[in-house]
Design a protein around this motif. Sequence first.
Motif, PDB file in Angstrom:
ATOM      1  N   ILE A 139       0.846  -1.203   0.000  1.00 35.67           N
ATOM      2  CA  ILE A 139       0.000   0.000   0.000  1.00 35.67           C
ATOM      3  C   ILE A 139       0.879   1.250   0.000  1.00 35.67           C
ATOM      4  N   ILE A 143       1.421   4.326  -3.020  1.00 35.83           N
ATOM      5  CA  ILE A 143       1.217   5.747  -2.721  1.00 35.83           C
ATOM      6  C   ILE A 143       2.474   6.550  -3.060  1.00 35.83           C
ATOM      7  N   GLY A 164      -5.119  11.034  -5.642  1.00 35.21           N
ATOM      8  CA  GLY A 164      -5.524  10.286  -4.455  1.00 35.21           C
ATOM      9  C   GLY A 164      -6.639   9.304  -4.754  1.00 35.21           C
ATOM     10  N   LEU A 165      -7.593   9.743  -5.563  1.00 28.62           N
ATOM     11  CA  LEU A 165      -8.685   8.850  -5.960  1.00 28.62           C
ATOM     12  C   LEU A 165      -8.167   7.695  -6.801  1.00 28.62           C
ATOM     13  N   ALA A 168      -6.597   5.217  -4.442  1.00 33.46           N
ATOM     14  CA  ALA A 168      -7.629   4.487  -3.713  1.00 33.46           C
ATOM     15  C   ALA A 168      -8.293   3.440  -4.606  1.00 33.46           C
ATOM     16  N   LYS A 169      -8.540   3.812  -5.861  1.00 35.83           N
ATOM     17  CA  LYS A 169      -9.179   2.883  -6.798  1.00 35.83           C
ATOM     18  C   LYS A 169      -8.270   1.692  -7.086  1.00 35.83           C
ATOM     19  N   LEU A 171      -5.910   0.451  -5.173  1.00 34.31           N
ATOM     20  CA  LEU A 171      -5.824  -0.412  -4.000  1.00 34.31           C
ATOM     21  C   LEU A 171      -7.104  -1.211  -3.803  1.00 34.31           C
ATOM     22  N   ALA A 172      -8.265  -0.554  -4.038  1.00 34.87           N
ATOM     23  CA  ALA A 172      -9.554  -1.220  -3.821  1.00 34.87           C
ATOM     24  C   ALA A 172      -9.806  -2.326  -4.835  1.00 34.87           C
TER      25      ALA A 172
END
Length: 319
Positions: A139, A143, A164-165, A168-169, A171-172
Amino acid sequence: MTAAIIFAITIVLPNLALMGLGFFMRRKGQASQAFIDQASGFVFNYCLPALLFFSVVDSEVDYAKQVTLIIAGIIITFILFFGSEAYAKRFINAPADQGVFVQGIFRSNMAIIGLATVTNAYGEIGLSIGAVYMGIVTILFNILAVITLSRVSKSVDETWISRGLMIAKKLATNPLMIALLAAFAYKALALPPITGVIHTTGDLLAAVALPLALICAGASIDLKAMLSPSGLSMQASVGRIVVAPLLAIAVGLGFGLSGVHMGVLFLMVASPTAAASYVMAKAMGGNDTLAANILGFTTVIGMFGMAIGAAILRGFGLM
C-alpha cells in the motif's frame, strides 16, 4: 559458515533456475510476449491471490507479533524514499528520470522474488508472515510511487485529489489486497476451516503462482538493456542491491529482530526492483528505458546480493 552458504544457495538457486528457464524459453521462441502478458495476468489476478489467501487462512501465526517487523519495513521504505528523493533533486536534472530513479530504489519485488525466496527459506510460516508484510508495505509502495512519478504526469488536468482517488481505486481493485483483506476478515470472524473442493482448487492455483511468475520474469529479461546500463541506472541499481539490503540489516538489528522475522525483512527489502515499477513509469510518462534498465540489472544481479546477505546473516545466527 559452510552451512550458511549452503542455506543461501538453497533459497536463491531455485528462483534463478526458474528465471533461467523463462529466459531460455523466450530465446527458443517457446514463450512469446503474448504468452508472458497473459501468464503474468493469470498469476496476478488468480494464482497469487489464492496463494496469499490460503497462506493466511491456514496459518497459526500470531499476527500481533508482526507489528515490529512491519514498522521496521515502513521505516526502511521511508528512508529509501526520502534519501533517493534528496539525491535525485540534487544530482538528476530531468524530471522524467527523477521519479523512475527514486522508484527503482525504494520499490522491491516482494510479491514474486521476495515471497518465493522467503518460502524457500522458511516454508509456510515464512510465507504467511511475508504475505502480511507485503500486504501492508505494498500500500505504501503504491502511494509513494504515484507521488514521485507525478512530476511528469501526462495529464495536465490531474490534481492531487484525482491522484488520491486513483490510488484508492487501484488499491480497492488490487486482487492481492482483496485476497489479504478477505483472509484477515475470515480469520477475525473465526469461521470454520475451508476444506474440500474449494481448498483443493485454491491449493492448485497457489502452487502455480510463484513458479509461473518467476518463469515470466526470466522471459522478460532484456540482456542488451541489462548489460548496457546508463550511469543513472547503475546508480539506482547500487541503491537497490547494496544500500537497501544494508539498511534492512541495520534497521532490523536496531529493532532487535532475529530468526524468521529478520529473514523476512531482509529478503523482502533486498529483492530486486519491482516489475510493476516499469509499468507505472511508462503509464505516468517517466523514462521507461531507464526503468527497464534498472529492472533488468537488479533482477539478475540482485539475486546474488540476496544470497550473500543471507549467508552472512545465517552465519551470525540472525536469520
